[in-house]
Scaffold this motif. Sequence first.
Motif, PDB file in Angstrom:
ATOM      1  N   UNK A 203       0.844  -1.196   0.000  1.00  0.00           N
ATOM      2  CA  UNK A 203       0.000   0.000   0.000  1.00  0.00           C
ATOM      3  C   UNK A 203       0.881   1.248   0.000  1.00  0.00           C
ATOM      4  N   UNK A 204       0.496   2.231  -0.791  1.00  0.00           N
ATOM      5  CA  UNK A 204       1.299   3.436  -0.961  1.00  0.00           C
ATOM      6  C   UNK A 204       0.709   4.593  -0.166  1.00  0.00           C
ATOM      7  N   UNK A 205       1.588   5.313   0.551  1.00  0.00           N
ATOM      8  CA  UNK A 205       1.195   6.497   1.334  1.00  0.00           C
ATOM      9  C   UNK A 205       0.057   6.159   2.302  1.00  0.00           C
ATOM     10  N   UNK A 206       0.308   5.174   3.137  1.00  0.00           N
ATOM     11  CA  UNK A 206      -0.703   4.697   4.082  1.00  0.00           C
ATOM     12  C   UNK A 206      -0.764   5.615   5.299  1.00  0.00           C
ATOM     13  N   UNK A 207      -1.978   5.927   5.748  1.00  0.00           N
ATOM     14  CA  UNK A 207      -2.200   6.774   6.924  1.00  0.00           C
ATOM     15  C   UNK A 207      -3.264   6.120   7.799  1.00  0.00           C
ATOM     16  N   UNK A 208      -3.052   6.185   9.120  1.00  0.00           N
ATOM     17  CA  UNK A 208      -4.046   5.654  10.055  1.00  0.00           C
ATOM     18  C   UNK A 208      -5.008   6.760  10.475  1.00  0.00           C
ATOM     19  N   UNK A 209      -6.292   6.408  10.513  1.00  0.00           N
ATOM     20  CA  UNK A 209      -7.333   7.370  10.873  1.00  0.00           C
ATOM     21  C   UNK A 209      -8.147   6.832  12.049  1.00  0.00           C
ATOM     22  N   UNK A 210      -8.384   7.705  13.027  1.00  0.00           N
ATOM     23  CA  UNK A 210      -9.384   7.384  14.039  1.00  0.00           C
ATOM     24  C   UNK A 210     -10.662   8.144  13.689  1.00  0.00           C
ATOM     25  N   UNK A 211     -11.665   8.031  14.533  1.00  0.00           N
ATOM     26  CA  UNK A 211     -12.952   8.664  14.230  1.00  0.00           C
ATOM     27  C   UNK A 211     -12.809  10.172  14.063  1.00  0.00           C
ATOM     28  N   UNK A 212     -12.053  10.797  14.956  1.00  0.00           N
ATOM     29  CA  UNK A 212     -11.911  12.252  14.905  1.00  0.00           C
ATOM     30  C   UNK A 212     -11.251  12.704  13.603  1.00  0.00           C
ATOM     31  N   UNK A 213     -10.220  11.967  13.185  1.00  0.00           N
ATOM     32  CA  UNK A 213      -9.532  12.327  11.942  1.00  0.00           C
ATOM     33  C   UNK A 213     -10.436  12.123  10.729  1.00  0.00           C
TER      34      UNK A 213
ATOM     35  N   UNK B 285     -12.822   4.656   5.247  1.00  0.00           N
ATOM     36  CA  UNK B 285     -14.161   4.206   5.634  1.00  0.00           C
ATOM     37  C   UNK B 285     -14.390   2.743   5.266  1.00  0.00           C
ATOM     38  N   UNK B 286     -13.818   2.318   4.147  1.00  0.00           N
ATOM     39  CA  UNK B 286     -13.996   0.927   3.726  1.00  0.00           C
ATOM     40  C   UNK B 286     -13.251  -0.046   4.631  1.00  0.00           C
ATOM     41  N   UNK B 287     -12.171   0.418   5.234  1.00  0.00           N
ATOM     42  CA  UNK B 287     -11.308  -0.477   6.008  1.00  0.00           C
ATOM     43  C   UNK B 287     -11.536  -0.395   7.516  1.00  0.00           C
ATOM     44  N   UNK B 288     -12.680   0.103   7.917  1.00  0.00           N
ATOM     45  CA  UNK B 288     -13.007   0.074   9.348  1.00  0.00           C
ATOM     46  C   UNK B 288     -13.166  -1.382   9.772  1.00  0.00           C
ATOM     47  N   UNK B 289     -12.361  -1.803  10.727  1.00  0.00           N
ATOM     48  CA  UNK B 289     -12.339  -3.217  11.116  1.00  0.00           C
ATOM     49  C   UNK B 289     -13.662  -3.671  11.725  1.00  0.00           C
ATOM     50  N   UNK B 290     -14.232  -2.835  12.559  1.00  0.00           N
ATOM     51  CA  UNK B 290     -15.483  -3.202  13.223  1.00  0.00           C
ATOM     52  C   UNK B 290     -16.539  -2.136  12.914  1.00  0.00           C
TER      53      UNK B 290
ATOM     54  N   UNK C 115     -17.785   2.628  15.501  1.00  0.00           N
ATOM     55  CA  UNK C 115     -17.315   3.695  14.611  1.00  0.00           C
ATOM     56  C   UNK C 115     -16.057   4.402  15.101  1.00  0.00           C
ATOM     57  N   UNK C 116     -15.709   4.209  16.377  1.00  0.00           N
ATOM     58  CA  UNK C 116     -14.542   4.906  16.918  1.00  0.00           C
ATOM     59  C   UNK C 116     -13.239   4.137  16.709  1.00  0.00           C
ATOM     60  N   UNK C 117     -13.315   2.960  16.121  1.00  0.00           N
ATOM     61  CA  UNK C 117     -12.089   2.184  15.921  1.00  0.00           C
ATOM     62  C   UNK C 117     -11.252   2.793  14.797  1.00  0.00           C
ATOM     63  N   UNK C 118      -9.971   2.449  14.804  1.00  0.00           N
ATOM     64  CA  UNK C 118      -9.052   2.996  13.803  1.00  0.00           C
ATOM     65  C   UNK C 118      -9.193   2.253  12.477  1.00  0.00           C
ATOM     66  N   UNK C 119      -8.771   2.935  11.425  1.00  0.00           N
ATOM     67  CA  UNK C 119      -8.757   2.323  10.094  1.00  0.00           C
ATOM     68  C   UNK C 119      -7.597   2.912   9.304  1.00  0.00           C
ATOM     69  N   UNK C 120      -7.249   2.229   8.235  1.00  0.00           N
ATOM     70  CA  UNK C 120      -6.144   2.681   7.391  1.00  0.00           C
ATOM     71  C   UNK C 120      -6.681   3.215   6.067  1.00  0.00           C
TER      72      UNK C 120
END
Length: 352
Positions: A1-11, A290-295, A299-304
Motif C-alpha cells: 500500500x502506498x502512502x498509508x495513513x491511520x485514521x481514528x474517528x476524529x480524523x 471508511x472501507x477499512x473500518x475493522x469493526x 465507529x470509533x475504531x481505527x482504520x487505514x
Amino acid sequence: MTLKIKFNLQKRVKLAQGLWLLNWFCVLSSIVIFGMGLFLKIELKKRSEVMDNAESHLVPNSLILVGVFGCAINCFGGKFCYDSLDPSKFARWKSILKIYLAFCLLFCFLTFVTIIVCFLMRLCLDETLSVGLRNGMKFYRDTDTPGRCFMKKTIDQLQMEFRCCGNNGFRDWFEIQWISNRYLDFSSKDVKDRVKSNVDGKFLVDDVPFSCCNPASPRPCIQQHITNNSAHFSYEHQTEELNLWTRGCKQEVLNYYAGMMQSMGILLLFIWVFEVSEVLAGMRYLHTALENIENPEDPECESEGWLLEKGFKETFQSMLESIKALGKFNQVDATEEKQEDATGTPTVATVS
C-alpha cells in the motif's frame, strides 16, 4: 500500500468536513470556469467577421464543458462527504465510489487537456485573424453590397478600439482599393492615371482610413498622401513619427485573445492542481479509510487509508495488464464474429 495513513474517528470526521468544504469551493470554481467559457465565446462571436467566421470555439466550449462537469462532480463529492459521517448512509455509496473516483480522474484529465489548449490556441488564431482581416479590408469599400455593408464599420471600430491600422501595419491599406468606385471621379486625370497604372485596374493610393489616426498626436492627422513629403508642410514620413497607429491589428487582436486565454489557462492550472492534490487525494483517503473500518459496529475504531492499494510500479503494471486483457477480449470477439459470418452458425465457446 502506498502512502498509508491511520485514521481514528476524529480524523475521519475532520477529513470529511474539510473535503465537504473543498468540494463546494470547487463547485464555485467550476461556475467561474463556466462563466469564463461563456465570456470568451461571446468575445469571439463579437469579432467573428474579422476572423472570416472561421474562429475556433474549442477553448470556450472546453471551458464550458469543464465547468459543467466540475459542478456535477464536486456536488456529488460534497454529498458523499456529508453522508460519510453517517455509517448507515455510507453503505449506500460503497458500490459507486470507485466509479465516482474514475470520473474524477477523467475530469482532471479533461481539465489538463483544456489547460494545454488554452496555451496553444494562439497558433490557430494567428492564421484565422490573418485571413479574416485581409478579407475584411478588401470588403471595406463594399458599403452598398448586401452581406458586406457592415464591414467598414467593423474595421473602423476595430482599429479605433485596438489602436491599430491594417493587418500587419498601415502600409497594408496601400495594397488594396478601399475606396468604392461610386466615390471616385473617373473624369479626373489623376484617377484615370492611377487606375490605368495598375494591372488589375484598381485605384491604389497611399492613404488610410480615418480610424488609423492617433488622436494623441499633436499634429492634425495626415491620412492622405502619407508617403508624399511635398504634399504636406514640414513633413518627412521616413524620419518623422507618423500620427497614425503603426501596429497591425492582427498582432493586437491576437495579443488580446491570447492574453485572455493564457490568463484563463493559468487560473485553470491552479484549480487543477488544487483538485488533484487536495480533493481527489483526500477523497481517496476518505474512501479507503471508511472501507477499512475493522469493526463497523464500533465507529470509533481505527482504520487505514491509502492512495494506491499497491505500489506505483505494480499499479502501472496492473493497468497495462488490464488494457492488454481488454484488447485480447476484443480480438476474440472479432474472431468469433468472423467465424459466424463464414459458417452462418454461431460458435459456442467451451471452457475447460
